[in-house]
Design an enzyme around this catalytic site. Sequence first.
Site, PDB file in Angstrom:
ATOM      1  N   TYR A  49      33.159  49.938  50.902  1.00 46.72           N
ATOM      2  CA  TYR A  49      32.776  51.250  50.357  1.00 46.72           C
ATOM      3  C   TYR A  49      33.168  52.341  51.356  1.00 46.72           C
ATOM      4  O   TYR A  49      33.217  52.090  52.561  1.00 46.72           O
ATOM      5  CB  TYR A  49      31.265  51.275  50.090  1.00 46.72           C
ATOM      6  CG  TYR A  49      30.835  52.278  49.048  1.00 46.72           C
ATOM      7  CD1 TYR A  49      31.266  52.175  47.731  1.00 46.72           C
ATOM      8  CD2 TYR A  49      30.002  53.351  49.374  1.00 46.72           C
ATOM      9  CE1 TYR A  49      30.885  53.095  46.769  1.00 46.72           C
ATOM     10  CE2 TYR A  49      29.611  54.278  48.413  1.00 46.72           C
ATOM     11  CZ  TYR A  49      30.059  54.141  47.117  1.00 46.72           C
ATOM     12  OH  TYR A  49      29.677  55.054  46.166  1.00 46.72           O
ATOM     13  N   ASP A 172      36.728  43.512  24.866  1.00 54.82           N
ATOM     14  CA  ASP A 172      36.387  42.516  23.852  1.00 54.82           C
ATOM     15  C   ASP A 172      35.646  41.361  24.523  1.00 54.82           C
ATOM     16  O   ASP A 172      35.913  41.043  25.681  1.00 54.82           O
ATOM     17  CB  ASP A 172      37.675  41.997  23.186  1.00 54.82           C
ATOM     18  CG  ASP A 172      37.383  41.368  21.829  1.00 54.82           C
ATOM     19  OD1 ASP A 172      36.204  41.364  21.419  1.00 54.82           O
ATOM     20  OD2 ASP A 172      38.339  40.890  21.195  1.00 54.82           O
ATOM     21  N   LYS A 325      21.348  45.325  34.087  1.00 51.26           N
ATOM     22  CA  LYS A 325      21.231  45.659  35.511  1.00 51.26           C
ATOM     23  C   LYS A 325      20.127  44.809  36.147  1.00 51.26           C
ATOM     24  O   LYS A 325      19.046  44.702  35.609  1.00 51.26           O
ATOM     25  CB  LYS A 325      20.915  47.154  35.645  1.00 51.26           C
ATOM     26  CG  LYS A 325      21.171  47.704  37.049  1.00 51.26           C
ATOM     27  CD  LYS A 325      20.872  49.180  37.129  1.00 51.26           C
ATOM     28  CE  LYS A 325      21.995  50.047  36.645  1.00 51.26           C
ATOM     29  NZ  LYS A 325      23.196  50.004  37.505  1.00 51.26           N
TER      30      LYS A 325
END
Length: 330
Positions: A49, A172, A325
């Site tokens: 990050y 999909d 989540k």
Amino acid sequence: LLYERHGEPSAVVQLKELEVPKLGDSDVHVKMLAAPVNPADINMIQGTYPILSALPAVGGNEGVGEVLEVGRRVTALEPGDWVIPADTGLGTWRTRGAFPEETLLKVPRDLPLLCAATLSVNPCTAFRLLADFESLAPGDSVIQNAANSGVGQAVIQIARASGIKTINVVRDRPDLPKLVERLMALGADHVVTEEMLRKPEMKDIFKSIPRPRLALNCVGGKSTTEMLRHLQPKGTMVTYGGMAKQPVMAPVSAFIFRDVRLRGFWMTQWRRDHAQDPESVAGMMDTLCQLIRRGQLTAPACTEVPLQDYRAALEASMKPFVSSKQILLL
């Protein structure tokens, strides 16, 4: 939950007992209640990050806690208040912590726990994406990919509350009808797969709603190029993530003949840019809390996991096609 080196989360994150530091004059002692596992948390542990916490570090950038005690110089908070992080890097995956007052934001206690725990990253990102790049009016439309992500679900609901139509692109998958049904229940106007973006049937959608002036991209690669085709001339595409780990590809004709704009957004940077502007932060939080109270903004689909099962939560959050989540209960 501590990590002393960067690497695969399930290998480097460990559950450790630490003493809560002594309370300073400007500190707040917080009992954490719930904290989600977000993609940025995983990337920070992996060391990929743009901002990394000094090691050893406690994981987690988001969550909600209850104030237990405050230092004698603390004025804005008192015991019993609920608080969420004001910025990245707080380290929310813990049962207790002592934090400087300015690193915390007070939130109303009447919010549902999971809404409060997931408030500071995804809904704020969705709010800014819809507010800061195009002046959208009721009846306008927005197209977004990864529409089943936390940000995607918040975009659908905030847009619906403002009368803005959403075209939602998902990959999909075997349980596609179930996912479509869930997004429609949140207020999505159209849900299409990435393959459908290339098909002539897309024209049917634009018989009932205008072409979007705003496209929201957190995937990259082919998905972006396909979304750009449907953008209005002079429209804006904002990239806030790159799940496909592929560059944003834009045809030359989109720039020359349609004058589209490509922008980027990072919530962490927005918070830093507005650190001296508490009104804009308070205004955003107030709007989001009102939407939650009115039932127009709900927490994303969540799986609640006890802290000791943190490895299962970390592994589940890294699987593809996960629409739920992981929330650590502390």
